[in-house]
Motif scaffolding. Sequence first.
Motif, mmCIF file in Angstrom:
data_model
loop_
_atom_site.group_PDB
_atom_site.id
_atom_site.type_symbol
_atom_site.label_atom_id
_atom_site.label_comp_id
_atom_site.label_asym_id
_atom_site.label_seq_id
_atom_site.Cartn_x
_atom_site.Cartn_y
_atom_site.Cartn_z
ATOM 1 N N PHE A 75 0.515 -1.433 -0.165
ATOM 2 C CA PHE A 75 -0.202 -0.135 -0.438
ATOM 3 C C PHE A 75 1.053 1.357 0.075
ATOM 4 N N PRO A 77 0.279 5.449 0.374
ATOM 5 C CA PRO A 77 -0.778 6.381 1.142
ATOM 6 C C PRO A 77 -0.145 7.340 -0.009
ATOM 7 N N HIS A 79 -0.775 10.450 -0.021
ATOM 8 C CA HIS A 79 0.804 11.646 -0.252
ATOM 9 C C HIS A 79 2.041 11.285 -0.704
ATOM 10 N N LEU A 80 2.095 10.180 -0.290
ATOM 11 C CA LEU A 80 3.069 10.065 -1.232
ATOM 12 C C LEU A 80 3.271 9.927 -2.522
ATOM 13 N N ALA A 96 -6.095 1.428 -7.830
ATOM 14 C CA ALA A 96 -6.856 0.915 -7.425
ATOM 15 C C ALA A 96 -7.360 1.421 -5.740
ATOM 16 N N TRP A 97 -8.107 1.763 -5.337
ATOM 17 C CA TRP A 97 -7.949 2.587 -3.501
ATOM 18 C C TRP A 97 -8.352 1.799 -2.795
ATOM 19 N N VAL A 98 -7.511 1.645 -1.736
ATOM 20 C CA VAL A 98 -8.466 1.383 -0.267
ATOM 21 C C VAL A 98 -8.782 2.417 0.409
ATOM 22 N N THR A 99 -9.870 2.121 1.192
ATOM 23 C CA THR A 99 -10.418 2.824 1.703
ATOM 24 C C THR A 99 -11.249 2.879 2.919
ATOM 25 N N HIS A 100 -11.257 1.617 2.565
ATOM 26 C CA HIS A 100 -11.878 0.747 4.095
ATOM 27 C C HIS A 100 -11.734 0.037 5.622
ATOM 28 N N ALA A 101 -11.139 -0.397 6.309
ATOM 29 C CA ALA A 101 -10.672 -1.730 7.261
ATOM 30 C C ALA A 101 -11.782 -2.154 7.469
ATOM 31 N N ARG A 109 -6.742 7.378 1.881
ATOM 32 C CA ARG A 109 -7.100 7.091 1.211
ATOM 33 C C ARG A 109 -5.038 6.161 0.912
ATOM 34 N N LEU A 110 -5.625 4.572 0.754
ATOM 35 C CA LEU A 110 -3.862 3.669 0.234
ATOM 36 C C LEU A 110 -3.949 3.855 -1.326
ATOM 37 N N VAL A 112 -3.047 0.516 -3.913
ATOM 38 C CA VAL A 112 -2.296 -0.551 -3.946
ATOM 39 C C VAL A 112 -1.189 -0.719 -4.861
#
Lengths: 483, 483
Positions: A75, A77, A79-80, A96-101, A109-110, A112
């Motif tokens: 993942f 972040p 901002h990076l 592809a964005w991970v928005t929830h855990a 958002r992270l 992939v």
Amino acid sequence: MANKDSTLGIQYDKLEDTNAWYTEVITKSGLIEYTDVSGCYILRPKAQYIWDTIRNYMDKKLRARGVRNASFPLFIPEHLLMKEKEHVEGFSPEVAWVTHAGNSKLAERLAVRPTSETIMYPAYAKWIRSYNDLPLKLNQWCSVVRWEFKHPMPFLRSREFHWQEGHTAFATQEEAKAEATDILLNVYKKTYEELLAIPSLAGYKSEKEKFAGAVRTLSLEMFLPIGKAIQGCTTHYLGQNFSKPFNIIFLDKDQKKKHPHQNSWGFSTRSIGIMVMMHSDSRGLVLPPKVAEHKVIIIPIFTKSNRDEILKYALSIKKKLSKFNPILDAREQYSVGWKLNEAELNGVPIRIEVGKRELADKSVTLVRRDTLEKQSVSIRRLERRVKDELQAMHQNLFKRAEQFLESSIVEETKELKKIVAYVKAKRVVKTVYDGARETDEIIKEKTGAKTLVIPFKEKLKQGLRCPFSGNPAKHVVYIARSL
Amino acid sequence: MANKDSTLGIQYDKLEDTNAWYTEVITKSGLIEYTDVSGCYILRPKAQYIWDTIRNYMDKKLRARGVRNASFPLFIPEHLLMKEKEHVEGFSPEVAWVTHAGNSKLAERLAVRPTSETIMYPAYAKWIRSYNDLPLKLNQWCSVVRWEFKHPMPFLRSREFHWQEGHTAFATQEEAKAEATDILLNVYKKTYEELLAIPSLAGYKSEKEKFAGAVRTLSLEMFLPIGKAIQGCTTHYLGQNFSKPFNIIFLDKDQKKKHPHQNSWGFSTRSIGIMVMMHSDSRGLVLPPKVAEHKVIIIPIFTKSNRDEILKYALSIKKKLSKFNPILDAREQYSVGWKLNEAELNGVPIRIEVGKRELADKSVTLVRRDTLEKQSVSIRRLERRVKDELQAMHQNLFKRAEQFLESSIVEETKELKKIVAYVKAKRVVKTVYDGARETDEIIKEKTGAKTLVIPFKEKLKQGLRCPFSGNPAKHVVYIARSL
């Protein structure tokens, strides 16, 4: 796991209905299985074996160059990912964005990873302090995700794919540039040639086609029997485009603070797709011997009365050839014809048939997958012969592809009309152009071709004009339609 | 890349401030780097080397069992993850969800795989048709994501971790159960013992602690010098719990349609964390020799006047020991004291010092990382001696851990008070219990311990009562506080 429920053979034509043919070959031969996630595929053991073979081969070459393996997070972040402007623009439409855990929304958002520059380089900034820390050469084997919205094709254009990505940092531009060329020509080109029997054109990508964030991208381009080109792999000289925003600084011998020069380079499972497109045929997969898990299949031909002695003979041959990891297809519920077709579909490099006649002669009938010619071989000479035939098959596949590539290239530096006609006739046109981004667009519009590469050692004649823009020509360039 | 900016040595105490000690060891020795994503870490080359060594070792053992490598997608569509009820409940609180690609919202959320049963088994349903297709044995090396909200620790409890996951299907329950035991004892336990020098307790997990969706989970449990237990790896007999909802059906020899019996089993980078916890000390990392990339470091001790001859001697020793991939630490900007400390911090198994005396004697001073005792070794015997000392170091680490484990176990099957006191005294208590889910809760509440494993060959005395519930005892069980 035979495809008992579907027709065994290949029904589509490679040249006329390439996509359907390709899909048939990779699924029926057991390389790929589709899943419920569009654009994501299962690499079945046969494909994984090819990839693991490439990995082992390449790891040795990389280790010899002082490159060490590592693993960086999946993942990134948001901002990076946003730190290098061109890089963001290149990749963010496909992230592809991970928005929830679990049931919680994440604070940030992270992504992939679509590639790992932006998760690796903050660590490089910690590790690199002085010239003693350079060069830094790391590599990782992983999968990356680029959520393309074009029609996906397993291996060639998939949303998740496997690759290695090397990331190196050097004190000087010269070292970095030399490495980008070395990896391309002495690691990647060799891997394509020696494992996959695939020749290529090497050179620089155009300004328009280079990697998002690179100063310069180097590439291998293949020309497929269907008359289209495809990019095989790339190395990138990133200059200081990342070391500046990521604040990577080292104290040089001259006591001055400097930003290192960086490279990144990747070789992916796309290579397996190119291998299929290059060598396979109307009977199915053709596997170059070096990447075939089972290099030999033994098919016994027997009746009820001689079953036991033929099987015994087949088994003795299996033992004799054990270093080639042979399959003995002794299944009784399938006909010999079915087995022969299946062996061809599966691309096993060498097929050995043993029946009554062979038993009497102390011989076998040997059939190479690329030529399909039958040869009688005495079992005394069999082991050596199999070895030689595997080598000969590799050479033959390579030569065939090389001759096709060479015979496809045509030179035309002046008349646009001729260039258009050559592209239409599925040729690779060696021409000249001014190197401008906009000219790539004009080429695409007028000819339907893309620029492939600008060869490393160009011999540009004086006074030539770019046939597309009319400006003075700056580079020799290969153009062709691309897959 | 030395940690020039920070204090070199380890400042925290292993027993008194375990977490801080652990963090210092893994970061300062160069195994791990932290990132901006909490719970996700960089495996630096030293850690990756350990993992690659485990991979190569284990791959050979798995191939010998007919297990083949493959790759399944990273993403699992939500509807597939939901198919097996207990499995969903176990994993969904920790799933990282991809909801968007580029700027588009996805029609269905995708789980980043926490484990791959639910993305693999729809394919198994396609591939398995008859008993001829069984057993099916696949394995993949990949990373998985479990977004735990507990305090993360690199290797031991991280949100992304690397592992292999084997997934097998059999015609019969007996074959499946036999494999679950074989993998645990002959692959996993051997890997821990032969590569990482770590002994373990093997057995079944309790009903409460088993894998979500398994009929039965088998586990290796380690007992750490800090007086806490930790689960090392697991194999699961899944029964038909997945083959039913995933509709995996085969036609058996008796012409009846049946659901296969399945296993899944995994071994992860947690093993590296356990290795650190088990062997490392107040001076830093202790690396078992088999997983050390550099098994020897040579430190030359010289003055200005004898610099050249000492370095020449050191170089000749480096050459002599090349098969151990030695480092020659010839840096001049560091003192000898610093280098010795750094070599200990980094866990290099054997340190060789060469100075004036050694040069005169044609000897070296050899120091093993586990004992730190100095020995003089003649260079004539050096190569053989290094080999022997590496082996002896492995044996010593294993024996030490084994003796600690054995001396920590105490048997008490009756008095709860004594059990409570033993647990408090950081012992492993061998006791009995009724095996009920609720009793695991009572044990936790009354003693602070968890059940570790029920040993495979229990010898349960007649008439014993469970000291926690008062019910008749059903199992022998090990309990201890866990990390």
